[in-house]
Structure formats: C-alpha cells, structure tokens
Design an enzyme around this catalytic site. Sequence first.
Site, PDB file in Angstrom:
ATOM      1  CB  THR A   6       2.452  -1.795 -16.758  1.00 49.18           C
ATOM      2  OG1 THR A   6       3.068  -1.315 -18.006  1.00 49.18           O
ATOM      3  CG2 THR A   6       2.456  -0.947 -15.986  1.00 49.18           C
ATOM      4  CD  GLU A  65       4.711  -0.050 -22.314  1.00 51.43           C
ATOM      5  OE1 GLU A  65       5.163   0.883 -23.179  1.00 51.43           O
ATOM      6  OE2 GLU A  65       3.724  -0.012 -21.769  1.00 51.43           O
ATOM      7  CG  PHE A  66       9.017   4.562 -20.561  1.00 50.25           C
ATOM      8  CD1 PHE A  66       8.200   4.854 -19.595  1.00 50.25           C
ATOM      9  CD2 PHE A  66      10.114   3.380 -20.032  1.00 50.25           C
ATOM     10  CE1 PHE A  66       8.576   4.755 -18.138  1.00 50.25           C
ATOM     11  CE2 PHE A  66      10.422   3.281 -18.717  1.00 50.25           C
ATOM     12  CZ  PHE A  66       9.462   4.114 -17.921  1.00 50.25           C
ATOM     13  CG  ASN A  71       2.130   5.524 -18.124  1.00 51.12           C
ATOM     14  OD1 ASN A  71       2.745   6.055 -18.862  1.00 51.12           O
ATOM     15  ND2 ASN A  71       1.783   4.364 -18.165  1.00 51.12           N
ATOM     16  CG  PHE A  80       1.283  14.597 -21.761  1.00 50.68           C
ATOM     17  CD1 PHE A  80       0.098  13.777 -21.718  1.00 50.68           C
ATOM     18  CD2 PHE A  80       2.155  14.491 -22.345  1.00 50.68           C
ATOM     19  CE1 PHE A  80       0.358  12.382 -22.295  1.00 50.68           C
ATOM     20  CE2 PHE A  80       2.562  13.279 -23.149  1.00 50.68           C
ATOM     21  CZ  PHE A  80       1.555  12.279 -23.085  1.00 50.68           C
ATOM     22  CB  ILE A  81      -0.448  21.590 -20.375  1.00 52.37           C
ATOM     23  CG1 ILE A  81       0.348  22.348 -21.663  1.00 52.37           C
ATOM     24  CG2 ILE A  81       0.532  21.010 -19.437  1.00 52.37           C
ATOM     25  CD1 ILE A  81       0.948  23.558 -21.248  1.00 52.37           C
ATOM     26  N   GLY A 132      -7.987   8.370 -22.182  1.00 56.13           N
ATOM     27  CA  GLY A 132      -8.160   7.052 -22.236  1.00 56.13           C
ATOM     28  C   GLY A 132      -7.012   6.035 -22.569  1.00 56.13           C
ATOM     29  CB  CYS A 181      -1.171   3.269 -20.393  1.00 57.77           C
ATOM     30  SG  CYS A 181      -0.194   2.039 -21.292  1.00 57.77           S
TER      31      CYS A 181
END
Length: 442
Positions: A121, A154-155, A214, A255-256, A263, A266
């Site tokens: 990254t 990368e993901f 991200n 993600f809610i 942490g 990334c």
Amino acid sequence: MNITIFGSGYVGLVTAVCFADVGNDVLCVDVDARKVERLRAGDCPIYEPGLTELLRKNLNEGRLRFTTDAAEAVAHGLFQFIAVGTPPNEDGSADLQYVLEVARTIGTHMTDYRVVISKSTVPVGTADKVREAINGTLNARGAKLAFDVVSNPEFLKEGDALADFNKPDRVIIGSDSERATELMHSLYAPFNRNHDRLIVMDVRSSELTKYAANAMLATKISFMNELANLAEQIGADVEKVRIGMGADPRIGYHFIYPGCGYGGSCFPKDVKALVKSAADASFDAAILKAVEQVNNAQKTRLHAKLKTHLGSLKGKTIAIWGLAFKPRTDDMREAPSRTLIEAIWADGGRVRAYDPVAMDETRRIYGDRADLELAAGPLEAAEGADALVIVTEWRVFQSPNLDRLKQLLKNPIIVDGRNLYDPAFVRSAGFVYDCVGRPAVA
C-alpha cells in the site's frame, strides 16, 4: 508462470501461497534468514485461517520456495511483486525506503524484461519513484533493459484473506503498458473464470483506489461511533438505528457496527497517509482528519466507562475478553485493547486477559509484567475481577454462562465494547451492563 515476491509478511505470504496453489512456480524472498528457515519448514509466522495448511501443501508439492538470495529471486520471475512494509513516518506519511530498496535490487540483478508489481500500500506517485529507482540502477550499470511498473493493490481482510484472494470482488490493475496489462490478465486468469473481475486504470488512480477504499470503510466506522456516542446522550439505541439505516440499500449493513474503534495494520496507517498526501498537495482533508480524531477518542471510551462504574482503578483487576484488533487474527497493531490496557496500568490497575489466538502476540509486545496475567480461558480471566470488558467480538464470547460469570466476578459489571448481548437479558441476570450507543442498564 514464474513469480517472485519480495516480502513474506501478511500480504506477501498470502499472495505467494495463493498463486502457487493454482499451479505457478513462486519464489518468495525475504531479508530475514530466520523467518525464511521457518517458512521452508512449513512454520507459518502469522495466524490466518487455512494459511498454514496451504503453505505446507505447496511447499511439499514443489511450487513454493523461500530464499534470502535477491539475485536468484530476480532471475526467477517474469513477475516481480513488491510486498514489503510501508510503515508510517512520524508525520503520518508512508515510509517507502523498503519499496525503493527492492526496486534498486531488481534493477541491479535483472537481465531481461520484467513486470514490477507494487502490491504494497503506497501513496500516489510511488510507481513513478519505483520506475526512477530501477532506471537509475540500470543506467549506473550501463544496461538498457525494458521493464514495466504496475500497481496492483491488495484488498485482503485479515481472517478471510484466502477467500478474498481466491474469489476477489475486484482486481485493480494500474498500468500504462498494453504488454504488462495483457500479462496481468493472464496471471489472474485462474481467479477470473466466473466473470471478469479485472478493473484496469491508470497507475495513479490505482494507487489512490486502495487508500480511498480503506478510508471509506474507516469513515463508516467512525461515523457510526459518533452516532453511538450521540445516542447515549439522548437516550436512543444505536443498534436499532443501525438496523434502520442498513435497510437502505444505498447504505447497507457492512461496516456500520458501533464499537470501541478500528485498529489493525491498514485503516489507521492508511488514513494518516492519505491525510499527509492531501497536505502535500495543499489540500485540507477535513473529513479524513475527523475520522482519525473520532477513532482515537473512541478507543478511550471503554476506560472512561470503567471509571464511571468503579471510580479509581488503582489496585483493581480488570478482566478483558479479546486482545486482537478483530476476530480470526492475532494482529494487535493499533488494537483498542492496547489503549485500554495501558490506561488501566496508568491508573494503577491490573489486567487479566484472554484471547483465542493473540496471547503469544501479547507476550511479545508487553513481556512479563506483574500487572498482566494471561488467562487460560474466558471464565478464568473473569475470576475475582472487579469488572469485565469485552473488546473483540470472538464467537466464543457471544453466549457465555451468565450465572457462572456472575459468581466469578467480584462485581457484576460488564462493559461491552462490541454490543454482543441484549441489554434487558443481561440486566435480568443481575448485571450492570454498559455497552456502546445504548442506555446503560443496572
């Protein structure tokens, strides 16, 4: 195909194992001789579900090798992946010294065409620096050799990295070379059979895409945590709010989840790096700055809740369930548990903690201390503790024996940083239950 991967950390190792598993001949190079010996013996240095088994399988079948010999590595692969660390500098920028060192190494040893692929990254413009480093080294040698530099971010989600690599949502290719783009299509063909997942764009857009993805996920987390803190003040239940929000397909449920802060390796690093890149371009990234500020503050909330219920923590023992920054990994980089543990120690308290896989990592970070005890299990951690704090949402914590837990704790206090339980049910079992974004119950 012959593939070389510089770096055998999380990204490099997952990439190496997955490419080998579809039939490629992969050589992974690292400067750490002890680590290379461990890997040659099939000893995986990181925890990732399924990775050890796949590592050993491909070692035994001869498709995966490890070396410290850079010349051998450059000679081996048409594809030269750079998957080394980019740790943050003090100003938040990404440290590119290892990336550029690999670029110069490739320039030193290459004898014919190579596709140099940035998997690390990195900030926008890094591919240009990699190209300059290789060209500079080739010029110093008096060598005129063709090469291409490709961005291929990368993901990978820790805990699901093998599935993410083998069945990717998308494969981003940043390239300004038709030859390199065609080769990358061939390389990823085994992972692209169901439908075309490759998205080809210019190199700089590819580099920004990784940071943008991200940063967006980090923004969703910080937004929900800010809503959770508001909900506590006005008597709303953020879990009901989350369900109502997530039902909107434009928002979705991913993600809610409110909690005690993000942490890992990334999100914290990448948000900082994007803020610094914006500043370097004379742009004030106000939203990203707020995302970072909200997250840093959220990591202190569990400690504040503890003090609300216990007053002084001096001489008190706090049980902690969960040390890794998320389930299914032993990674404790920037983990909320570390902020909590160190705050308890600063107040003169003791910690008794349990995590299914991160105990060795905790010992590595903190060593032996009189005020840190690593317990054999969740109930052992709770025995005699003044309160219990839940930091990581491991499945093993999701359905505890509350009657037994109440007997073991000195005070029936649970501070839940992941909202694992129904507040009314825990209250009916006789606990003080304080979670995130929901009214505390006693």
